[in-house]
Structure formats: structure tokens, C-alpha cells
Design a protein around this motif. Sequence first.
Motif, PDB file in Angstrom:
ATOM      1  N   LEU B   7       9.385  -4.531   2.417  1.00  0.00           N
ATOM      2  CA  LEU B   7       8.142  -3.802   2.127  1.00  0.00           C
ATOM      3  C   LEU B   7       7.042  -4.766   1.678  1.00  0.00           C
ATOM      4  CD1 LEU B   7       7.138  -0.898   2.126  1.00  0.00           C
ATOM      5  CD2 LEU B   7       7.867  -0.677  -0.232  1.00  0.00           C
ATOM      6  N   ASP B   8       7.396  -5.754   0.875  1.00  0.00           N
ATOM      7  CA  ASP B   8       6.370  -6.661   0.332  1.00  0.00           C
ATOM      8  C   ASP B   8       5.709  -7.463   1.480  1.00  0.00           C
ATOM      9  OD1 ASP B   8       8.853  -8.914  -1.173  1.00  0.00           O
ATOM     10  OD2 ASP B   8       8.807  -7.794   0.700  1.00  0.00           O
ATOM     11  N   ARG B   9       6.526  -7.864   2.481  1.00  0.00           N
ATOM     12  CA  ARG B   9       5.963  -8.618   3.613  1.00  0.00           C
ATOM     13  C   ARG B   9       4.977  -7.747   4.391  1.00  0.00           C
ATOM     14  NH1 ARG B   9       7.569  -9.124   8.812  1.00  0.00           N
ATOM     15  NH2 ARG B   9       9.516  -8.015   8.454  1.00  0.00           N
ATOM     16  N   LEU B  10       5.361  -6.494   4.633  1.00  0.00           N
ATOM     17  CA  LEU B  10       4.488  -5.582   5.389  1.00  0.00           C
ATOM     18  C   LEU B  10       3.211  -5.268   4.615  1.00  0.00           C
ATOM     19  CD1 LEU B  10       7.188  -3.190   6.859  1.00  0.00           C
ATOM     20  CD2 LEU B  10       5.583  -4.539   8.180  1.00  0.00           C
ATOM     21  N   LEU B  11       3.339  -5.113   3.298  1.00  0.00           N
ATOM     22  CA  LEU B  11       2.153  -4.830   2.481  1.00  0.00           C
ATOM     23  C   LEU B  11       1.191  -6.018   2.523  1.00  0.00           C
ATOM     24  CD1 LEU B  11       3.720  -3.059  -0.661  1.00  0.00           C
ATOM     25  CD2 LEU B  11       2.215  -2.038   1.026  1.00  0.00           C
ATOM     26  N   ASP B  12       1.752  -7.240   2.469  1.00  0.00           N
ATOM     27  CA  ASP B  12       0.907  -8.449   2.534  1.00  0.00           C
ATOM     28  C   ASP B  12       0.159  -8.500   3.850  1.00  0.00           C
ATOM     29  OD1 ASP B  12       3.110 -10.731   0.703  1.00  0.00           O
ATOM     30  OD2 ASP B  12       1.393  -9.492   0.093  1.00  0.00           O
ATOM     31  N   GLN B  13       0.890  -8.183   4.935  1.00  0.00           N
ATOM     32  CA  GLN B  13       0.284  -8.246   6.277  1.00  0.00           C
ATOM     33  C   GLN B  13      -0.852  -7.240   6.432  1.00  0.00           C
ATOM     34  OE1 GLN B  13       3.511  -7.626   9.034  1.00  0.00           O
ATOM     35  NE2 GLN B  13       4.304  -9.717   8.791  1.00  0.00           N
ATOM     36  N   ARG B  14      -0.712  -6.096   5.793  1.00  0.00           N
ATOM     37  CA  ARG B  14      -1.736  -5.057   5.920  1.00  0.00           C
ATOM     38  C   ARG B  14      -2.751  -5.092   4.779  1.00  0.00           C
ATOM     39  NH1 ARG B  14       2.205  -4.641   8.844  1.00  0.00           N
ATOM     40  NH2 ARG B  14       2.522  -3.164  10.540  1.00  0.00           N
ATOM     41  N   GLU B  20      -1.571   1.547  -3.726  1.00  0.00           N
ATOM     42  CA  GLU B  20      -2.293   2.233  -2.639  1.00  0.00           C
ATOM     43  C   GLU B  20      -1.296   2.947  -1.730  1.00  0.00           C
ATOM     44  OE1 GLU B  20      -6.033  -0.941  -2.307  1.00  0.00           O
ATOM     45  OE2 GLU B  20      -4.408  -0.974  -0.826  1.00  0.00           O
ATOM     46  N   LEU B  21      -0.229   2.261  -1.391  1.00  0.00           N
ATOM     47  CA  LEU B  21       0.797   2.854  -0.527  1.00  0.00           C
ATOM     48  C   LEU B  21       1.393   4.089  -1.192  1.00  0.00           C
ATOM     49  CD1 LEU B  21       2.463   2.604   2.084  1.00  0.00           C
ATOM     50  CD2 LEU B  21       4.112   1.250   0.795  1.00  0.00           C
ATOM     51  N   SER B  22       1.648   3.998  -2.495  1.00  0.00           N
ATOM     52  CA  SER B  22       2.220   5.117  -3.245  1.00  0.00           C
ATOM     53  C   SER B  22       1.312   6.341  -3.146  1.00  0.00           C
ATOM     54  CB  SER B  22       2.409   4.691  -4.709  1.00  0.00           C
ATOM     55  OG  SER B  22       2.521   5.811  -5.543  1.00  0.00           O
ATOM     56  N   GLU B  23       0.016   6.122  -3.287  1.00  0.00           N
ATOM     57  CA  GLU B  23      -0.941   7.249  -3.239  1.00  0.00           C
ATOM     58  C   GLU B  23      -0.997   7.840  -1.836  1.00  0.00           C
ATOM     59  OE1 GLU B  23      -4.522   5.436  -4.691  1.00  0.00           O
ATOM     60  OE2 GLU B  23      -3.713   5.295  -6.730  1.00  0.00           O
ATOM     61  N   LEU B  51       6.750   6.102   5.418  1.00  0.00           N
ATOM     62  CA  LEU B  51       6.379   4.684   5.299  1.00  0.00           C
ATOM     63  C   LEU B  51       5.964   4.113   6.656  1.00  0.00           C
ATOM     64  CD1 LEU B  51       9.157   3.390   2.859  1.00  0.00           C
ATOM     65  CD2 LEU B  51       6.703   3.600   2.386  1.00  0.00           C
ATOM     66  N   CYS B  52       6.745   4.443   7.690  1.00  0.00           N
ATOM     67  CA  CYS B  52       6.438   3.923   9.025  1.00  0.00           C
ATOM     68  C   CYS B  52       5.096   4.471   9.519  1.00  0.00           C
ATOM     69  CB  CYS B  52       7.550   4.287  10.008  1.00  0.00           C
ATOM     70  SG  CYS B  52       9.056   3.353   9.709  1.00  0.00           S
ATOM     71  N   ALA B  53       4.834   5.729   9.215  1.00  0.00           N
ATOM     72  CA  ALA B  53       3.567   6.342   9.646  1.00  0.00           C
ATOM     73  C   ALA B  53       2.387   5.646   8.959  1.00  0.00           C
ATOM     74  CB  ALA B  53       3.572   7.827   9.310  1.00  0.00           C
ATOM     75  N   GLU B  54       2.507   5.361   7.690  1.00  0.00           N
ATOM     76  CA  GLU B  54       1.404   4.759   6.940  1.00  0.00           C
ATOM     77  C   GLU B  54       1.253   3.270   7.269  1.00  0.00           C
ATOM     78  OE1 GLU B  54      -0.781   6.504   5.230  1.00  0.00           O
ATOM     79  OE2 GLU B  54      -1.857   4.598   5.040  1.00  0.00           O
ATOM     80  N   LEU B  55       2.363   2.575   7.404  1.00  0.00           N
ATOM     81  CA  LEU B  55       2.299   1.126   7.655  1.00  0.00           C
ATOM     82  C   LEU B  55       2.224   0.810   9.148  1.00  0.00           C
ATOM     83  CD1 LEU B  55       4.956   0.026   5.003  1.00  0.00           C
ATOM     84  CD2 LEU B  55       2.480  -0.304   4.863  1.00  0.00           C
ATOM     85  N   GLU B  56       2.276   1.877   9.969  1.00  0.00           N
ATOM     86  CA  GLU B  56       2.184   1.718  11.444  1.00  0.00           C
ATOM     87  C   GLU B  56       3.191   0.679  11.939  1.00  0.00           C
ATOM     88  OE1 GLU B  56      -1.937   0.795  12.116  1.00  0.00           O
ATOM     89  OE2 GLU B  56      -2.551   2.880  11.852  1.00  0.00           O
TER      90      GLU B  56
END
Lengths: 210, 67
Positions: B7-14, B20-23, B51-56
Motif C-alpha cells: 500500500l505504501d508504494r502505491l500511495l507514493d506513486q499516486r 486521504e485514502l481513508s476518507e 482500494l483497487c477502485a480508488e488507487l486504480e
Amino acid sequence: MQTYRADRVVRVLSTLVSIAYFGLWSLGVTLLVCAPAAKLISAGRNWIWQVEFPANLPDPATTVQTTWGPALFVVREVRGRLQFPVGLLPWRLFAVLWVHVAVVLGLTLLSLHHLRQIFRRVQDGAPFDADNALRMRTLGLLLLALAVFNGIATLVTTLALRAELSGGSVSVASGLHFNLPLVFAALVLVVLAEIFRRGSELEREQALVI
Amino acid sequence: MPIYVTLDRLLDQRGMTLTELSERVGITLANLSILKTNKARAIRFSTLEALCAELECQPADLLTYDD
């Protein structure tokens, strides 16, 4: 997320348990402290105490007439109450009675203490708390100890009383009797504790399912 | 556990924070933190979907198996 609110019955019972706990504490301490003091200062005073014990009747069986014919009527489980001036009670017998009452009181208070803690955690919305399972098991074992101790102590007390009494048409009945409903309740609690322990593990695992 | 949540890698990339993701996905910060630190014992499909929908991304982008 809906906030948990304990059922009204649980809240009322929790209050009653707390009242019983503090009431028994006060009464018990008063009794245990005042009883030896009362015996010490009772000389010349006609303070009457009474001790209750199981008794035997000289002739417990009699034949009665019923509408369907004669039948044997047997009197069982008679309880007697010995009334006497406290100053005359021998100290050794007083000690036996005092220890009996003190241990029963102590075990009962410990049981009520654990029960209060269990009720408190249930009201907090955490019935499957790991400590609750341990408290439930401890409560079950305490009740079992209470049932066993009371049975043995009653035997010892009645034997001690019997040694002090003579004459009269009623005698002290001595025998080993256990409070079977209490033993059953204790065993149910021990098994429930195991169920709650497993419930606690499942709750912890469930908390880690996202 | 040999399954890791990246999750941390994907959050960094986006360029997104965990808050923000939690909200956005409606999962509490505490639960996302449990996921991110690989303390979770299981993940629901509904959570994975959110998660997949939000992080595409695909589920395989979020989960890694390393024995």
C-alpha cells in the motif's frame, strides 16, 4: 458503527451485584470484628446468640392416614437453632465457628468481586475480553471451592457442636453434604469460560480482518 | 506471513496520504494502518475492491507473495 449499550437486565443485575458486594463487605467485616469483641465484653450480660445446624429428630417416621390408605411420613432435613448466652460459649468452639464464617465470607466476596468485574466489562461493550474469560474461570473455581469448603466445614462444625451437647430429645446431625446446585453452577461457569476464551481469540482475529 | 500489502508504494506513486485514502474509501485510518504494516490476518473482497477502485490498480498490484 453502532455504540454498544448493555441490556437493561444486565445493568440492573450489575447494580444489584455491586450493592451485594459492598453490603456483604460492610456486614462481614463488622460481624468478624465485633463477634470476638462482643464475646470478650459479654461477661455479666445476657447476650443471646444463635447457631443453626442440621438436626436429627428421635422419631422421624410416623404412619399417617391418607385418602388412598396408610402411608409412612418421614421428616427429613430438619434444622435446629441453638440459643445460648455468648459469654458461655467455649473459645475453641467460637474459633471453629468464626473461621467457618470468615472463609465462607471471603470466598463469597472474592466471587462477587470477579462477578462485578465481568459485569463491568460487559457493560463496557467488551464481553469477550480475554480477562473476562479468566475471571469467569476463577469465579467457577471459587464457587466450587466454596461448595466443597462449606460441606467440609459444616461437618467439622457440627461434629464440634455435637461434642459439646448432651441430653435433650434433638441431636446434631453431622454428615458430608455438598450444595450440588452450586457445584453444577461452578462447572457450567468453567465450561463457559473456555467458550469465552475461544470467543476472545475469534474477536482478536476478527479485529485483524480488514 | 508471506503475503505483503504494498500500500505504501502505491500511495507514493499516486502522491496520496493514508489519511486521504481513508476518507475516500471509508476505511478507518487504524484499519488502513494495520493493512499497511502487514499486521492484518485477512482482507475482505469488499475492502480489496474499494482500494483497487480508488488507487486504480489490480489486486496483484496491492498484494505480493514472498515466501
